[in-house]
Design an enzyme around this catalytic site. Sequence first.
Site, PDB file in Angstrom:
ATOM      1  N   ALA A  73       0.499  -1.195 -11.127  1.00  7.26           N
ATOM      2  CA  ALA A  73       1.739  -1.081 -10.436  1.00  7.26           C
ATOM      3  C   ALA A  73       0.879  -1.758  -8.521  1.00  7.26           C
ATOM      4  O   ALA A  73       1.805  -2.732  -8.261  1.00  7.26           O
ATOM      5  CB  ALA A  73       2.285   0.003 -10.193  1.00  7.26           C
ATOM      6  N   THR A  74       0.315  -1.864  -8.661  1.00  9.56           N
ATOM      7  CA  THR A  74      -0.974  -1.683  -7.330  1.00  9.56           C
ATOM      8  C   THR A  74      -0.693  -3.063  -7.194  1.00  9.56           C
ATOM      9  O   THR A  74      -0.180  -4.601  -6.252  1.00  9.56           O
ATOM     10  CB  THR A  74      -2.157  -1.988  -7.288  1.00  9.56           C
ATOM     11  OG1 THR A  74      -2.796   0.087  -7.212  1.00  9.56           O
ATOM     12  CG2 THR A  74      -2.669  -1.829  -6.326  1.00  9.56           C
ATOM     13  N   ASN A 153       5.245   9.265  -3.422  1.00 10.10           N
ATOM     14  CA  ASN A 153       4.463   9.748  -4.951  1.00 10.10           C
ATOM     15  C   ASN A 153       3.778  10.963  -4.093  1.00 10.10           C
ATOM     16  O   ASN A 153       3.713  12.023  -4.760  1.00 10.10           O
ATOM     17  CB  ASN A 153       3.201   8.727  -5.003  1.00 10.10           C
ATOM     18  CG  ASN A 153       2.872   8.496  -3.814  1.00 10.10           C
ATOM     19  OD1 ASN A 153       3.153   8.012  -2.961  1.00 10.10           O
ATOM     20  ND2 ASN A 153       1.180   8.864  -2.913  1.00 10.10           N
ATOM     21  N   GLN A 181       6.857   5.468  -9.659  1.00 12.53           N
ATOM     22  CA  GLN A 181       6.289   7.468  -9.746  1.00 12.53           C
ATOM     23  C   GLN A 181       8.075   8.025 -10.366  1.00 12.53           C
ATOM     24  O   GLN A 181       8.545   8.860 -10.320  1.00 12.53           O
ATOM     25  CB  GLN A 181       6.379   8.032  -8.423  1.00 12.53           C
ATOM     26  CG  GLN A 181       5.291   7.660  -7.474  1.00 12.53           C
ATOM     27  CD  GLN A 181       4.377   9.283  -8.309  1.00 12.53           C
ATOM     28  OE1 GLN A 181       5.097   9.991  -9.902  1.00 12.53           O
ATOM     29  NE2 GLN A 181       2.760   8.924  -8.234  1.00 12.53           N
ATOM     30  N   ALA A 202       2.149   2.734 -16.389  1.00 18.54           N
ATOM     31  CA  ALA A 202       2.301   2.937 -17.562  1.00 18.54           C
ATOM     32  C   ALA A 202       2.204   3.956 -17.079  1.00 18.54           C
ATOM     33  O   ALA A 202       2.231   5.734 -17.899  1.00 18.54           O
ATOM     34  CB  ALA A 202       1.542   2.098 -18.821  1.00 18.54           C
ATOM     35  N   HIS A 203       1.021   4.664 -16.368  1.00 22.40           N
ATOM     36  CA  HIS A 203      -0.221   5.517 -16.340  1.00 22.40           C
ATOM     37  C   HIS A 203       0.787   6.760 -15.634  1.00 22.40           C
ATOM     38  O   HIS A 203      -0.186   7.719 -15.570  1.00 22.40           O
ATOM     39  CB  HIS A 203      -1.832   5.529 -15.529  1.00 22.40           C
ATOM     40  CG  HIS A 203      -1.974   5.818 -14.836  1.00 22.40           C
ATOM     41  ND1 HIS A 203      -2.237   6.616 -13.783  1.00 22.40           N
ATOM     42  CD2 HIS A 203      -1.301   4.162 -13.876  1.00 22.40           C
ATOM     43  CE1 HIS A 203      -2.410   6.322 -12.276  1.00 22.40           C
ATOM     44  NE2 HIS A 203      -1.752   4.601 -12.295  1.00 22.40           N
ATOM     45  N   THR A 241      -5.764 -13.146 -20.296  1.00 23.23           N
ATOM     46  CA  THR A 241      -5.194 -12.694 -21.992  1.00 23.23           C
ATOM     47  C   THR A 241      -4.583 -11.873 -21.543  1.00 23.23           C
ATOM     48  O   THR A 241      -4.895 -10.764 -21.285  1.00 23.23           O
ATOM     49  CB  THR A 241      -6.513 -12.581 -22.383  1.00 23.23           C
ATOM     50  OG1 THR A 241      -7.022 -13.975 -22.789  1.00 23.23           O
ATOM     51  CG2 THR A 241      -6.368 -12.673 -24.094  1.00 23.23           C
ATOM     52  N   CYS A 326      -5.063   8.759  -4.309  1.00 22.46           N
ATOM     53  CA  CYS A 326      -5.512   7.124  -3.501  1.00 22.46           C
ATOM     54  C   CYS A 326      -6.129   7.569  -2.521  1.00 22.46           C
ATOM     55  O   CYS A 326      -7.104   6.823  -2.020  1.00 22.46           O
ATOM     56  CB  CYS A 326      -4.739   6.243  -3.633  1.00 22.46           C
ATOM     57  SG  CYS A 326      -3.986   5.796  -5.444  1.00 22.46           S
TER      58      CYS A 326
END
Length: 403
Positions: A73-74, A153, A181, A202-203, A241, A326
């Site tokens: 997302a960053t 968040n 989120q 994803a995380h 890639t 963060c």
Amino acid sequence: MKLPVYLDYSATTPVDPRVAEKMIPFLTENFGNPASRSHTFGWTAEQAVENAREEVAKLVNADPREIVWTSGATESDNLAIKGAAEFYQTKGRHLITVKTEHKAVLDTMRELESSGFEVTYLEPMANGLLDLDAFRAAIRPDTVLASVMQVNNEIGVIQDIAAIGGICREHGVIFHVDAAQATGKVEIDLEQLPVDLMSFSAHKTYGPKGIGALYVRRKPRIRLKAQMHGGGHERGLRSGTLATHQIVGMGEAFRIAREEMAAENERIRRLRDRLLAGLADMEEVFINGDLEQRVPHNLNISFNYVEGESLMMAIKDLAVSSGSACTSASLEPSYVLRALGRSDELAHSSIRFTLGRYTTAEDVDFAISLIKDKVARLREISPLWEMYKDGIDLNTVQWAAAH
């Protein structure tokens, strides 16, 4: 019950075993490069990438062609904000965001300010929600882009994306939403929502770290200036890639989120209510952020007259955070809570509990008893608590200046 108990799901989530299982073959036998068009290794990988793209698109009701893979997302926030600001800068160089956004948005905005863009940072209301009138008033003829997150968040509040997007549409402003989120927690329908760009990770949704996506609307078409060059992958928007195994993981994680979200949210709401009820009878406890317009996974509470760092040390058996992961490495009070108008003291004494897929009632009960015990002990040795109990209004105390 295994200690420490993990209640920090907004920092990251474990990879669901079903996701890990789906990823493993793409690390071993199906190792092809999805851009290799001349043999079955490449075709197999490409097919897996496109299937995953469809799963991500389905969760948010978008066209798969509107999904661009990124590293998280960053990166999505950077590509969306810098990419749109730079592409449309002949229209104007004014941007709008909110003071409670994630650093990935705020720092990107700061970076653009250093190259001549002007940014308006809006204050949220005391409940963490954006004042729509203030947002409307901030729009100028040269405003090109606004960025407002869907779910915060730190405090879990849900912004009214439909209304904010509607205002952007009226004024021809491109609208970016950080939804890192939000996936798997709130319904997202990009057919209906007036959103042009949306960031995903994803995380935060039981997928692997290091993979994300950016939704880029096709109708009306949104153009971006690429930030990563070299090979023209992802229709020229994001070269490099593709990490097939990560992408497969994100696709599976988003598929599971789509299927299990409704039941899962209900279960988590019950656990959150249990946690809230368990802590509600404590004195001088404040909930940060609106309780109604909020995802059920988040409870952010300030414990007055307790020093945040000492509370964190005392509850080592609970994996929770004060502020966002963060920025929690710094001892600054949470900038999100300060923006809500919380005092430094209350901002410093806040704990964010975030629940998730593997949280149990036993975990919640353990958290309640541990917090109650440790807060009581810390207050026992606090002179401020003693003064408060003696009826002294600490706001009126004249503290002697240090020499």
